[in-house]
Design a protein around this motif. Structure first.
Motif, PDB file in Angstrom:
ATOM      1  N   ARG A   1      57.823 -41.035 -74.764  1.00  0.00           N
ATOM      2  CA  ARG A   1      56.443 -41.545 -74.810  1.00  0.00           C
ATOM      3  C   ARG A   1      55.687 -41.036 -76.044  1.00  0.00           C
ATOM      4  NH1 ARG A   1      54.861 -44.087 -70.148  1.00  0.00           N
ATOM      5  NH2 ARG A   1      56.151 -43.724 -68.290  1.00  0.00           N
ATOM      6  N   LYS A   2      56.087 -39.872 -76.537  1.00  0.00           N
ATOM      7  CA  LYS A   2      55.447 -39.318 -77.738  1.00  0.00           C
ATOM      8  C   LYS A   2      56.022 -39.919 -79.026  1.00  0.00           C
ATOM      9  CE  LYS A   2      55.167 -34.797 -77.807  1.00  0.00           C
ATOM     10  NZ  LYS A   2      55.556 -33.377 -77.525  1.00  0.00           N
ATOM     11  N   GLY A   3      57.039 -40.767 -78.888  1.00  0.00           N
ATOM     12  CA  GLY A   3      57.563 -41.462 -80.057  1.00  0.00           C
ATOM     13  C   GLY A   3      58.961 -41.086 -80.496  1.00  0.00           C
TER      14      GLY A   3
ATOM     15  N   GLU B   1      58.975 -36.975 -74.077  1.00  0.00           N
ATOM     16  CA  GLU B   1      59.327 -37.024 -75.498  1.00  0.00           C
ATOM     17  C   GLU B   1      59.428 -38.463 -76.008  1.00  0.00           C
ATOM     18  OE1 GLU B   1      59.614 -34.379 -77.723  1.00  0.00           O
ATOM     19  OE2 GLU B   1      58.660 -33.363 -76.022  1.00  0.00           O
TER      20      GLU B   1
ATOM     21  N   THR C   1      59.599 -45.303 -68.953  1.00  0.00           N
ATOM     22  CA  THR C   1      58.861 -45.393 -70.215  1.00  0.00           C
ATOM     23  C   THR C   1      58.679 -46.827 -70.702  1.00  0.00           C
ATOM     24  OG1 THR C   1      60.884 -45.189 -71.541  1.00  0.00           O
ATOM     25  CG2 THR C   1      59.725 -43.143 -70.953  1.00  0.00           C
TER      26      THR C   1
ATOM     27  N   VAL D   1      60.875 -48.218 -72.513  1.00  0.00           N
ATOM     28  CA  VAL D   1      61.547 -48.217 -73.815  1.00  0.00           C
ATOM     29  C   VAL D   1      63.047 -48.399 -73.618  1.00  0.00           C
ATOM     30  CG1 VAL D   1      62.041 -46.885 -75.900  1.00  0.00           C
ATOM     31  CG2 VAL D   1      59.790 -46.719 -74.816  1.00  0.00           C
TER      32      VAL D   1
ATOM     33  N   ASP E   1      62.723 -35.432 -82.549  1.00  0.00           N
ATOM     34  CA  ASP E   1      62.843 -36.688 -83.295  1.00  0.00           C
ATOM     35  C   ASP E   1      63.589 -37.730 -82.461  1.00  0.00           C
ATOM     36  OD1 ASP E   1      61.726 -35.625 -85.758  1.00  0.00           O
ATOM     37  OD2 ASP E   1      63.628 -34.539 -85.992  1.00  0.00           O
TER      38      ASP E   1
END
Length: 258
Positions: free
Chosen positions: A137-139, A135, A172, A174, A114
Motif C-alpha cells: 500500500r505504501k508503493g 508495504e 490491497t 494490487v 522497494d
C-alpha cells in the motif's frame, strides 16, 4: 526428430516424487551428460537452495551440481536486480528465497521496502501478511515467486504460494508479478543461464499447467511425460498440445538419441 542443444528439466513429478526418484530420471540425465548437452533443473520450489536441491538429486542417484539448479527464488532475485540493484526487500518465504535475494545483493528489511516478495512459507502468519499489505500500500513493488495455488504432498494437495499471495492481492487490490512457471520471466532467465535461444531448447515436465505452458509461452518445444500430475487424457481437448508426449523418460530415450 529434432536434436536440441539444451534442456530445461522439471523436478517434482519428472525427476522425483516425494523422496523417490522417478523411473528413468537418472538414465535420462546420464544420457545428457554423456552427450555433453547443457541442462538446467527448473523448479517453482522457492523454499530450498541450489545446494539442497542438488544434494537431494544426488542422493536419489540423479547427478546434479548446484549450478545446474535454477529456482523461482533465483529468477525472482534476478528479476528484481534488473529493476533495482541492491533493493530493499520485505520477504515472506523460506531459506531458499532468503539466500537467493541476499546472494544477488539485496537487503532484507521489515519496512520501507522497494519490493515485497512472497514465496511459500510454512510458518505464515497474519502478522507477516499484514506487513506485506502495508508495504504494498505504501508503493513497494509486489512480486511472487510462483502462482501455484496448491502443491502435491504425501498428505494430499496443500495450499501453495499462489494461495498465500492471493491474500495480499485481494486485500490491497494490487496484482503481483508472478515469476515462476508458467510465466515467461523464469524461462527467459533460464535460457539466459544456458546461453541458448528458445528454439534450440526442450522443456521437459509432467505438469501441463506449469511446465508445458511455460514452454509454450516462451516459444520453447515441450516434452510432457505422464509420471506426475497431468495425464494425456486430461489434456486431449486442449487446443495447444505439447510438442512431444511420452509415458516416461525411458520411452523418450528409446526413440531419441540427442
Amino acid at each position: 526428430m529434432k536434436h536440441y542443444q539444451g534442456y530445461l528439466v522439471d523436478l517434482d513429478g519428472t525427476m522425483y516424487k516425494g523422496e523417490a526418484a522417478v523411473d528413468g530420471a537418472s538414465h535420462f540425465i546420464d544420457h545428457l551428460i554423456g552427450l555433453q548437452v547443457p541442462f538446467l533443473f527448473l523448479t517453482n520450489n522457492s523454499s530450498r537452495t541450489q545446494d539442497q536441491i542438488a544434494a537431494k538429486l544426488n542422493k536419489l542417484g540423479v547427478k546434479a551440481r548446484p549450478d545446474q539448479v535454477y529456482t523461482s527464488s533465483l529468477a525472482t532475485a534476478d528479476f528484481i536486480k534488473e529493476k533495482k540493484e541492491q533493493a530493499r526487500v520485505y520477504v515472506i518465504g523460506e531459506e531458499g528465497l532468503h539466500k537467493a535475494l541476499t546472494d544477488r545483493g539485496h537487503t532484507l528489511v521489515e519496512e520501507d521496502a522497494d519490493f515485497v516478495v512472497i514465496g511459500i512459507d510454512r510458518e505464515i502468519s497474519y502478522t507477516k501478511l499484514a506487513r506485506a499489505c502495508l508495504e504494498v500500500r505504501k508503493g513497494a513493488g509486489f512480486v511472487s515467486t510462483n502462482s501455484d495455488t496448491a502443491i502435491p504432498t504425501d498428505k494430499g494437495m496443500l495450499p501453495g504460494n499462489g494461495a498465500l499471495t492471493s491474500v495480499v492481492a485481494v486485500s490491497t487490490g494490487v496484482d503481483p508479478t508472478f515469476v515462476g512457471k508458467p510465466e515467461p520471466i523464469i524461462m527467459e532467465r533460464a535460457l539466459k543461464e544456458l546461453q541458448l535461444q528458445a528454439d534450440h531448447v526442450l522443456m521437459v515436465g509432467d505438469n501441463y499447467h506449469t511446465d508445458i505452458l511455460a514452454g509454450m509461452k516462451a516459444g520453447v518445444d515441450t516434452l510432457m511425460v505422464e509420471t506426475g500430475l497431468s495425464s494425456f487424457h486430461e489434456i486431449e481437448a486442449h487446443t495447444h498440445q505439447p510438442t512431444y508426449k511420452k509415458l516416461n523418460l525411458h520411452e523418450w530415450l528409446n526413440g531419441h538419441k540427442g
